[in-house]
Design a protein around this motif. Structure first.
Motif, PDB file in Angstrom:
ATOM      1  N   HIS A 159      -8.797   3.093  -0.695  1.00 16.28           N
ATOM      2  CA  HIS A 159      -7.938   3.867   0.195  1.00 16.28           C
ATOM      3  C   HIS A 159      -6.495   3.861  -0.297  1.00 16.28           C
ATOM      4  CE1 HIS A 159     -11.162   2.846   3.290  1.00 16.28           C
ATOM      5  NE2 HIS A 159     -11.256   4.149   3.089  1.00 16.28           N
ATOM      6  N   TRP A 160      -6.004   2.697  -0.747  1.00 12.61           N
ATOM      7  CA  TRP A 160      -4.641   2.603  -1.261  1.00 12.61           C
ATOM      8  C   TRP A 160      -4.480   3.412  -2.541  1.00 12.61           C
ATOM      9  CZ3 TRP A 160      -1.138   1.305   1.952  1.00 12.61           C
ATOM     10  CH2 TRP A 160      -1.418   0.415   2.981  1.00 12.61           C
ATOM     11  N   VAL A 161      -5.476   3.416  -3.375  1.00 11.75           N
ATOM     12  CA  VAL A 161      -5.431   4.184  -4.621  1.00 11.75           C
ATOM     13  C   VAL A 161      -5.383   5.677  -4.300  1.00 11.75           C
ATOM     14  CG1 VAL A 161      -6.733   4.789  -6.706  1.00 11.75           C
ATOM     15  CG2 VAL A 161      -6.519   2.396  -6.023  1.00 11.75           C
ATOM     16  N   ALA A 162      -6.200   6.114  -3.340  1.00 10.20           N
ATOM     17  CA  ALA A 162      -6.225   7.528  -2.965  1.00 10.20           C
ATOM     18  C   ALA A 162      -4.868   7.955  -2.375  1.00 10.20           C
ATOM     19  CB  ALA A 162      -7.346   7.795  -1.975  1.00 10.20           C
ATOM     20  N   THR A 163      -4.280   7.122  -1.518  1.00 14.80           N
ATOM     21  CA  THR A 163      -2.989   7.433  -0.910  1.00 14.80           C
ATOM     22  C   THR A 163      -1.898   7.491  -1.974  1.00 14.80           C
ATOM     23  OG1 THR A 163      -3.666   6.356   1.139  1.00 14.80           O
ATOM     24  CG2 THR A 163      -1.302   6.713   0.818  1.00 14.80           C
ATOM     25  N   ALA A 164      -1.877   6.521  -2.879  1.00 12.79           N
ATOM     26  CA  ALA A 164      -0.878   6.494  -3.947  1.00 12.79           C
ATOM     27  C   ALA A 164      -1.013   7.713  -4.844  1.00 12.79           C
ATOM     28  CB  ALA A 164      -1.003   5.211  -4.759  1.00 12.79           C
ATOM     29  N   THR A 165      -2.235   8.127  -5.125  1.00 17.02           N
ATOM     30  CA  THR A 165      -2.462   9.305  -5.971  1.00 17.02           C
ATOM     31  C   THR A 165      -1.954  10.564  -5.269  1.00 17.02           C
ATOM     32  OG1 THR A 165      -4.400   8.240  -6.949  1.00 17.02           O
ATOM     33  CG2 THR A 165      -4.230  10.623  -7.211  1.00 17.02           C
ATOM     34  N   ALA A 166      -2.204  10.685  -3.977  1.00 12.43           N
ATOM     35  CA  ALA A 166      -1.746  11.854  -3.230  1.00 12.43           C
ATOM     36  C   ALA A 166      -0.217  11.910  -3.178  1.00 12.43           C
ATOM     37  CB  ALA A 166      -2.321  11.821  -1.814  1.00 12.43           C
ATOM     38  N   ALA A 168       1.909  10.534  -5.310  1.00 10.75           N
ATOM     39  CA  ALA A 168       2.389  10.818  -6.670  1.00 10.75           C
ATOM     40  C   ALA A 168       2.245  12.298  -6.989  1.00 10.75           C
ATOM     41  CB  ALA A 168       1.641   9.965  -7.688  1.00 10.75           C
ATOM     42  N   GLY A 169       1.178  12.902  -6.533  1.00  6.76           N
ATOM     43  CA  GLY A 169       0.979  14.335  -6.767  1.00  6.76           C
ATOM     44  C   GLY A 169       2.030  15.173  -6.048  1.00  6.76           C
TER      45      GLY A 169
END
Length: 193
Positions: free
Chosen positions: A18-25, A27-28
């Motif tokens: 979940h943290w990886v998905a949030t960080a990726t969003a 950053a995008g």
């Protein structure tokens, strides 16, 4: 205890994914934000169906640096104490009015007031008029350029017996260009200080 009508939520516990998905969003969004910026805002609206011309760039007033003033200061240099700019002759290009005196370690050196202009091609600044000479023994305050006129307050002396430190006359003055020369007017009579 009352039971919830909604089944247990699947995301009640955070996991590393979940943290990886949030960080990726995030950053995008940050990476794309410069691309997705709106255009610059302007106060003026362009004319519909016509060729709108852009306004000419503002003309920079003449600078006082590098100008040789007609002031004999001997071994010391001339100092620009005050300056103001504005279009004095109505040609669309500003002039600069400079209050200049010799750099003196003691006393109050008299001021001179000069009008500077530049050629249309933006050449070097040059003196085109003298409004006050140092021989008049005046100190200039409240210098301003408004409505195509130069205004100032002149501090002077009623006689040669008055010490240079303590001017005893206060005279408002105004100069306007008449097409050939600057004409001085005094809005009110000389006043004692």
């Amino acid at each position: 205890m009352q039971q919830s009508a909604v089944p247990e939520l699947a995301h009640t516990r955070t996991r590393p994914i979940h943290w990886v998905a949030t960080a990726t969003a995030v950053a995008g969004v940050v990476a794309l934000s410069p691309v997705l910026q709106p255009g610059s805002a302007t106060a003026a609206q362009g004319a519909v169906g016509s060729d709108a011309k852009s306004a000419p760039a503002a003309v920079v007033p003449p600078r006082t640096s590098g100008v040789t003033f007609p002031l004999n200061c001997g071994p010391v240099k001339a100092v620009v104490a005050k300056e103001a700019s504005g279009d004095l002759d109505g040609d669309g290009r500003p002039e600069t009015v400079a209050v200049v005196h010799c750099d003196s370690a003691m006393g109050t050196p008299p001021d001179a007031v000069y009008v500077l202009t530049r050629a249309k091609d933006g050449g070097a600044s040059r003196v085109v008029a003298t409004l006050v000479t140092p021989g008049e023994r005046l100190t200039v305050t409240d210098l301003a350029v408004r409505a195509r006129a130069v205004s100032a307050t002149l501090l002077g002396y009623s006689s040669d017996d008055v010490p240079n430190c303590c001017p005893d006359l206060k005279t408002p003055a105004k100069w306007q260009w008449n097409g050939r020369v600057f004409v001085r007017t005094t809005p009110a009579g000389a006043l004692g200080v």
